[in-house]
Every structure is written in C-alpha cells, then in structure tokens.
Write a protein that holds these residues in place. Structure first.
Motif, PDB file in Angstrom:
ATOM      1  N   UNK A  30       0.785  -1.230   0.000  1.00  0.00           N
ATOM      2  CA  UNK A  30       0.000   0.000   0.000  1.00  0.00           C
ATOM      3  C   UNK A  30       0.815   1.277   0.000  1.00  0.00           C
ATOM      4  N   UNK A  31       2.099   1.155   0.265  1.00  0.00           N
ATOM      5  CA  UNK A  31       2.934   2.353   0.383  1.00  0.00           C
ATOM      6  C   UNK A  31       4.370   2.032  -0.032  1.00  0.00           C
ATOM      7  N   UNK A  32       4.929   2.848  -0.944  1.00  0.00           N
ATOM      8  CA  UNK A  32       6.344   2.628  -1.280  1.00  0.00           C
ATOM      9  C   UNK A  32       7.235   3.038  -0.096  1.00  0.00           C
ATOM     10  N   UNK A  33       7.968   2.083   0.434  1.00  0.00           N
ATOM     11  CA  UNK A  33       8.825   2.368   1.593  1.00  0.00           C
ATOM     12  C   UNK A  33      10.282   2.214   1.184  1.00  0.00           C
ATOM     13  N   UNK A  34      11.135   3.094   1.700  1.00  0.00           N
ATOM     14  CA  UNK A  34      12.562   2.909   1.452  1.00  0.00           C
ATOM     15  C   UNK A  34      13.171   2.033   2.543  1.00  0.00           C
ATOM     16  N   UNK A  35      12.442   1.907   3.647  1.00  0.00           N
ATOM     17  CA  UNK A  35      12.933   1.098   4.752  1.00  0.00           C
ATOM     18  C   UNK A  35      11.726   0.676   5.574  1.00  0.00           C
ATOM     19  N   UNK A  36      11.674  -0.595   5.946  1.00  0.00           N
ATOM     20  CA  UNK A  36      10.525  -1.061   6.724  1.00  0.00           C
ATOM     21  C   UNK A  36      10.943  -2.237   7.595  1.00  0.00           C
ATOM     22  N   UNK A  37      10.704  -2.077   8.879  1.00  0.00           N
ATOM     23  CA  UNK A  37      10.967  -3.181   9.806  1.00  0.00           C
ATOM     24  C   UNK A  37       9.694  -3.420  10.612  1.00  0.00           C
ATOM     25  N   UNK A  51       9.801   3.949   6.827  1.00  0.00           N
ATOM     26  CA  UNK A  51      10.458   5.101   6.211  1.00  0.00           C
ATOM     27  C   UNK A  51       9.951   5.219   4.781  1.00  0.00           C
ATOM     28  N   UNK A  52       9.338   6.364   4.481  1.00  0.00           N
ATOM     29  CA  UNK A  52       8.774   6.546   3.146  1.00  0.00           C
ATOM     30  C   UNK A  52       8.830   8.014   2.749  1.00  0.00           C
ATOM     31  N   UNK A  53       9.169   8.251   1.491  1.00  0.00           N
ATOM     32  CA  UNK A  53       9.182   9.610   0.965  1.00  0.00           C
ATOM     33  C   UNK A  53       7.793  10.230   0.962  1.00  0.00           C
ATOM     34  N   UNK A  54       6.770   9.397   0.956  1.00  0.00           N
ATOM     35  CA  UNK A  54       5.397   9.923   0.918  1.00  0.00           C
ATOM     36  C   UNK A  54       4.983  10.602   2.221  1.00  0.00           C
ATOM     37  N   UNK A  55       5.788  10.445   3.258  1.00  0.00           N
ATOM     38  CA  UNK A  55       5.462  11.101   4.529  1.00  0.00           C
ATOM     39  C   UNK A  55       5.862  12.578   4.546  1.00  0.00           C
ATOM     40  N   UNK A  56       6.671  12.980   3.559  1.00  0.00           N
ATOM     41  CA  UNK A  56       7.176  14.354   3.555  1.00  0.00           C
ATOM     42  C   UNK A  56       6.014  15.338   3.578  1.00  0.00           C
ATOM     43  N   UNK A  57       6.097  16.303   4.477  1.00  0.00           N
ATOM     44  CA  UNK A  57       5.073  17.340   4.552  1.00  0.00           C
ATOM     45  C   UNK A  57       3.827  16.932   5.307  1.00  0.00           C
TER      46      UNK A  57
END
Lengths: 107, 82
Positions: free
Chosen positions: B14-21, B34-40
């Motif tokens: 559901x979400x492109x993550x650069x890092x996920x634990x 960790x996801x770029x989509x969280x920016x802002x």
C-alpha cells in the motif's frame, strides 16, 4: 443522540479528554496505561476519560470521528492529538507539554 | 497467529517504503516505516496513511495493535541510522 454528536460534545466539553480501554486506575490495555502515565507526567491532574469498553457505540464511533481506528485517543481543546505512539513522541520532544500549557495554566 | 512478515507485505503493497521493519509477538507489533510519501505530513496524517492500508485488518480484529514510527528518508538519515 447521534453517536458522532455525542463524541463531539464529549471532546469539546473538557479541555483534555482521553478515550481509553479501562480507567486511569485500572487500565485494560498497555497502550491506554501508557497514555495515562504520559498525561500524569505532564502534570495534568484533571482529565476526562471515556472507557470505551463500557461504551460500545462510542468504541466504534470514535474510529470514524478522527479517522483513527485504534484506542487510546487524546483530544486537547477539542482537537485530536494522536494515539499512544504520537503522545510518546510528543512527550519526548516536549511538544505535548507545550500544547497542554494553556490548559494547565489558563491565562 | 499473525506473522510480522504478513504485516510487512500489507504495508509495502500500500505504500512505497525505502525502509521497513516490522517486529511482533503475534499480538502486539511495532513497525519502523520510512517513506518519501510522509514528507510534509503531520504525525497524525502519516499514521492515518498506514491505518488506511490496514483498516480492514484492524476492524476484523485480525490485527490488534501496531505501534509505529513513521519517518521520511531525510529524518531517518538524520537519526544517524541511515
């Protein structure tokens, strides 16, 4: 009364409102216990709590109210602040204390 | 019993993550996302994004509790763990 309206009246009726599982004295879930601990650590002596285990309608209605599917939920001044993760983070950075300041020391 | 790996799959679907634990004991889980989509986005909006992905699993009771840390790639690197 409509449950969403009841929830709205509850969160706007007291400066600090915590929806939780159990009571501050006897929390029924680790996350709710943590939320109570954090509020106490911030020096909030008086906060309203709603035990969602005793209020099935509110338990399901509160998920839609803030578009937040988990308990606990903290409201300050009628605004949704977050659940236990966000409370923890905001407590650690001091943001939560800051947001509670007008409530603790009204001008 | 729910496997953390399953939650990992739901989130990445559901979400492109650069890092996920995702860790957990079958009942309570914790995720570092960790996801770029969280920016802002505010903390609340970030978690709402994840809850939107997992809502059906939470409503059904399949997933009971997930504690989350939600970071952008910049914030993640800023923590010195990048």
């Amino acid at each position: 009364m409509d449950v969403q309206k009841r929830i709205h009246e509850t969160v706007t009726g007291s400066p600090v409102v915590l929806f939780m599982k159990g009571t501050p004295q006897f929390p029924q879930c680790g996350f709710s216990a943590k939320a109570v601990q954090i509020l106490k650590a911030c020096g909030v002596k008086d906060f309203a709590t709603v035990n969602v285990l005793m209020e099935p309608e509110i338990r399901s209605g509160i998920k839609d109210y803030a578009n937040w599917p988990t308990i606990p939920q903290l409201y300050i001044g009628g605004e949704f602040v977050g659940g236990s993760d966000i409370m923890t983070e905001m407590y650690e950075t001091g943001e939560l204390q800051k947001q509670l300041e007008p409530v603790l020391n009204p001008a | 019993m729910l496997d953390p790996q399953q939650i990992h799959q739901w989130i990445t679907a559901g979400l492109p993550c650069t890092h996920l634990i995702v860790n957990g004991d079958g009942q309570h889980f914790e995720a570092l996302i960790v996801s770029g989509e969280f920016a802002g986005l505010s903390r609340v909006k970030r978690q709402q994004r994840i809850y939107a992905i997992l809502r059906a699993r939470l409503d059904s009771g399949e997933l009971h509790a997930l504690s989350m840390q939600t970071l952008t790639p910049d914030e993640w690197e800023g923590q010195g763990r990048g």
